[in-house]
Design a protein around this motif. Sequence first.
Motif, PDB file in Angstrom:
ATOM      1  N   ILE A  95      39.972  26.210  31.107  1.00 55.70           N
ATOM      2  CA  ILE A  95      38.996  26.884  31.955  1.00 55.70           C
ATOM      3  C   ILE A  95      37.809  27.163  31.055  1.00 55.70           C
ATOM      4  N   VAL A 152      33.633  28.508  31.005  1.00 55.44           N
ATOM      5  CA  VAL A 152      32.373  28.980  31.599  1.00 55.44           C
ATOM      6  C   VAL A 152      31.333  28.959  30.482  1.00 55.44           C
ATOM      7  N   ASN A 155      30.725  36.559  31.864  1.00 57.02           N
ATOM      8  CA  ASN A 155      30.668  37.983  32.256  1.00 57.02           C
ATOM      9  C   ASN A 155      29.901  38.226  33.556  1.00 57.02           C
ATOM     10  N   GLY A 171      31.527  37.090  36.529  1.00 58.18           N
ATOM     11  CA  GLY A 171      32.539  36.905  37.568  1.00 58.18           C
ATOM     12  C   GLY A 171      32.868  35.454  37.877  1.00 58.18           C
ATOM     13  N   GLY A 205      34.424  33.204  35.821  1.00 56.33           N
ATOM     14  CA  GLY A 205      35.790  32.897  35.377  1.00 56.33           C
ATOM     15  C   GLY A 205      36.794  33.361  36.433  1.00 56.33           C
ATOM     16  N   LYS A 206      36.505  34.501  37.010  1.00 56.71           N
ATOM     17  CA  LYS A 206      37.363  35.035  38.074  1.00 56.71           C
ATOM     18  C   LYS A 206      37.405  34.071  39.275  1.00 56.71           C
ATOM     19  N   ASN A 257      42.037  33.020  19.890  1.00 58.81           N
ATOM     20  CA  ASN A 257      41.125  33.211  21.027  1.00 58.81           C
ATOM     21  C   ASN A 257      41.436  34.526  21.756  1.00 58.81           C
TER      22      ASN A 257
END
Length: 164
Positions: free
Chosen positions: A79, A81, A87, A89, A91-92, A123
């Motif tokens: 995943i 971004v 930060n 939203g 990734g959500k 990480n």
Amino acid sequence: MNAYITKASEEDIPQMAHALFHSELGKRYYPTLEVLTNQMQNSFITDAFYILKVDAELAGFIWFQANGAFHTYTYLHMIFVRDKFQNHGYGKLLMEFLEKFSLNDTGMKKLKTKIFLVVGTWNDSAIRFYEHYGYLTLSTIPGLFRKHTDENLMMKECTQASIH
Ligand SMILES: CC(C)(COP(=O)(O)OP(=O)(O)OC[C@H]1O[C@@H](n2cnc3c(N)ncnc32)[C@H](O)[C@@H]1OP(=O)(O)O)[C@@H](O)C(=O)NCCC(=O)NCCS
């Protein structure tokens, strides 16, 4: 901001590869842009690639195998971004997309399923992100991809009730 997730086409690979390769994660795991691009191209038929666009710009992507874990469960390979979109939203959005996909794969609704992933022990930020979404570390695999880099094997049990 108009954000949406869509299935990637093969023409999106150079852009995805370029963005990932120029990140900290990309630099750690891929020796050259060509190696990464080839891996993506070779995986394109078997794996699932979905991109996140924000106002028509590539903001991130998700790369997974629907039955990649034990021939049964979703394996989340990546995943990502891009820095400037983090930060906010996004990734959500990608994580929720993955859970919905895993619970409704092949059009057959499952009451529950599991998602597996591995993440480098270096990480911290990603590990906290996954923990935030209920992923648990099952064990640590020494030197899985790189000799001196250990990886946490993580898993989440998802249910229809836990997605919106
Ligand atoms: C990990 C990553 C995908 C998160 O994406 P993001 O867009 O920054 O995350 P979001 O803004 O959507 O955050 C979603 C939620 O997770 C939480 N979160 C995000 N990063 C977090 C962190 N490091 N620690 C704790 N919580 C975190 C946010 O607070 C937010 O919570 P909320 O919904 O309750 O407000 C992104 O940072 C990234 O691409 N990193 C580089 C690539 C990488 O390491 N990928 C994982 C390894 S394969």
